[in-house]
Design an enzyme around this catalytic site. Structure first.
Site, mmCIF file in Angstrom:
data_model
loop_
_atom_site.group_PDB
_atom_site.id
_atom_site.type_symbol
_atom_site.label_atom_id
_atom_site.label_comp_id
_atom_site.label_asym_id
_atom_site.label_seq_id
_atom_site.Cartn_x
_atom_site.Cartn_y
_atom_site.Cartn_z
ATOM 1 C CE LYS A 1 -17.202 2.001 -10.551
ATOM 2 N NZ LYS A 1 -16.770 2.098 -11.755
ATOM 3 C CB SER B 1 -13.460 4.001 -10.988
ATOM 4 O OG SER B 1 -14.417 3.714 -11.790
ATOM 5 C CB SER C 1 -13.691 1.728 -14.535
ATOM 6 O OG SER C 1 -13.012 3.230 -14.309
HETATM 7 N N1 GLN Z 1 -9.473 5.987 -15.222
HETATM 8 C C1 GLN Z 1 -10.442 6.679 -16.242
HETATM 9 C C2 GLN Z 1 -10.705 8.134 -15.281
HETATM 10 O O1 GLN Z 1 -10.084 8.216 -14.596
HETATM 11 C C3 GLN Z 1 -11.443 5.738 -16.389
HETATM 12 C C4 GLN Z 1 -12.471 5.535 -15.292
HETATM 13 C C5 GLN Z 1 -13.610 4.836 -15.836
HETATM 14 O O2 GLN Z 1 -13.798 4.077 -16.639
HETATM 15 N N2 GLN Z 1 -14.733 5.133 -14.806
HETATM 16 O O3 GLN Z 1 -11.474 8.571 -16.062
#
Ligand code: GLN
Length: 499
Positions: free
Chosen positions: A79, A154, A178
């Protein structure tokens, strides 16, 4: 040679036995990338030149009689919020434009030390904030199962790269789901380790008390293999645990659920109306397979976590983010708007550099930390977090694993939730409590929707702290029973694929 359907273990094995070379594997990986990227856009940076050079070096070392490690010649994607020296790290943001990290993240060191070859950096929601990869400054990524849908987020680029067959494994980061949610949308295994298991040195911070790095894979064996490589103590990360790590690859050799207690959550019943029937069926099927394999199904109660986990997270994560993102000021990193006054420079740089979701989080975070509101929001959320940890601790007194959906729905359509932040946040209800309680959890593919374009359905297993062996053991049993391991769009007509 097509590596699309090979696992990381098979690739490393084949290279070690000289059935094919690391360079051949990497060329095949790049062919898949060039074929897939016009449709999928999983990668922000393709590391073609450096990857070829790294693959050649592995081949030379093998020719010289060396054993370059358990991932020798395995192409991998990370990532884009993890640093690899010499390759841009954008975090999916305009803010880091032109910034090239001068050092490797701990996980990058460990992976290259194990012989892995970096094929690229994956697209992501800006600074890991989001659940669809639509909040990337580089445009959205498509789900390889259905190009009109999101891959989740994400870490959507990391998941799509594996589902599309560019690479057998990848790394993501998970602050509130994520890794698990994109794994569920893309039909993969995704593991969010216990807080403190994997070093975050060289990971750009989102919410430091929640962030963890973890693997994506098409098989449980590969998931364990990757975890074994990256789960190391690291004095450079103050939250890295020094405890000894087991050999995770051993946990998947003779897996068994006999005598295990797998829990359903009492409060899930009342929520299940908001969960898609197909996701509910996948969960039911998983539980009945556990029962058939000798597990006892019990019930636990997590009232605080399921009701207040979501608001608690959406106070604490933005609070931490507002502080972490203060360093992007136009002076130290990347983008800088040349202005006459320092204040103008800060304001213009941050105004141009950050996208709308990141700005929303910074505003929320600054608000909940501000004097007069701190007690009502931040402090209260911290207290709720303590209650959640206690609630899970009690629950694990009577079970080994807790089963929940990963996400309430399968992959949604691009554009469906992007203008409705609250709906997007609500989709995180089952993943967020795990991060707040610092626990490990794994998402597995438990089936597909019916219809012309089948979509994967994810189920989440949660274990107590340092319970990764428990998760991998259960996932290995279920992988065998479900019989869909390694299934991905890239393997549709290949080994283990759906025809
Ligand atoms: N969807 C969650 C957020 O928007 C989790 C994001 C993540 O785990 N980086 O914060």
């Amino acid at each position: 040679m097509e590596i699309n359907s090979l696992t990381a273990a098979e690739i490393a094995g084949g290279i070690a036995e000289k059935k094919f070379s690391a360079s051949e594997v990497f060329s095949s990986c790049m062919e898949a990338v060039h074929r897939g990227e016009p449709d999928i856009s999983a990668l922000i940076t393709v590391a073609e030149e450096t990857g070829h050079a790294a693959a050649r070096e592995i081949d030379q070392r093998i020719a010289g009689g060396e054993k370059p490690g358990p991932l020798a010649g395995v192409p991998i994607v990370m990532k884009d919020n993890m640093c690899i020296r010499g390759l841009p790290a954008t975090c999916g943001s305009r803010m880091l434009h032109g910034w090239i990290p001068p050092y490797d993240a701990a996980v990058a060191e460990l992976l290259s030390g194990a012989g892995a070859v970096f094929a690229g950096k994956a697209n992501m929601d800006e600074f890991a904030m989001g659940g669809s990869t639509e909040f990337s400054a580089f445009g959205p990524t498509s789900n390889p199962w259905d190009l009109e849908r999101v891959p989740g987020g994400s870490s959507g680029g990391s998941a799509a790269a594996v589902a599309a067959g560019y690479v057998p494994v990848s790394l993501g980061s998970d602050t509130g789901g994520s890794i698990r949610q994109p794994a569920s949308f893309c039909g993969l295994y995704g593991l969010k380790p216990t807080y403190g298991l994997v070093s975050r040195w060289g990971l750009v911070a989102f919410a430091s008390s929640l962030d963890q790095i973890g693997p994506f894979a098409r098989t449980v064996e590969d998931l364990a293999l990757l975890l074994s490589v990256i789960a190391r103590p690291d004095p450079r990360d103050g939250t890295s645990s020094r405890r000894e790590r087991p050999d995770y690859t051993a946990c998947v050799k003779n897996p068994s659920l006999k005598g295990k207690k797998v829990a359903v959550v009492k409060e899930f019943g009342a929520m299940s109306a908001s969960v898609s029937p197909e996701v509910r069926e996948a969960l039911e099927k998983t539980l009945s397979l556990c029962r058939e394999e000798g597990a006892e199904i019990v019930e636990v109660s997590l009232p605080v976590s399921l009701e207040f986990g979501l608001p608690c997270y959406y106070i604490l994560a933005p609070a931490e983010a507002s502080s972490n993102l203060a360093r992007f000021d136009g002076v130290r990193y990347g983008l800088s708007s040349k202005e006459d006054s320092l204040l103008e420079l800060y304001l213009r740089t941050r105004g141009k550099g950050f996208g709308s979701e990141v700005k929303r989080r910074i505003l929320t975070g600054t608000y909940v930390l501000s004097s007069g509101y701190y007690d009502a929001y931040y402090l209260t959320a911290q207290k709720v977090r303590s209650l959640m940890k206690e609630e899970f601790r009690r629950a694990f007194g009577s079970c080994d694993l807790i089963a929940l959906p990963t996400s309430p729905t399968p992959a949604f359509k691009k554009g469906e939730l992007v203008n409705d932040p609250i709906q997007m946040y609500l989709a995180d209800v089952f993943t967020l409590p795990v991060n707040l309680a610092e626990l490990p959890a794994l998402s597995l593919n438990a089936g597909f929707t019916s219809g012309k374009k089948p979509l994967p359905l994810g189920v989440q297993l949660i274990a107590s702290r340092w319970g990764e062996p428990e998760l991998l053991n259960a996932a290995a049993v279920l992988e065998r029973r479900l019989g869909i391991a390694g299934t991905a769009p890239c393997t549709k007509n290949g080994k283990g694929g759906r025809s």
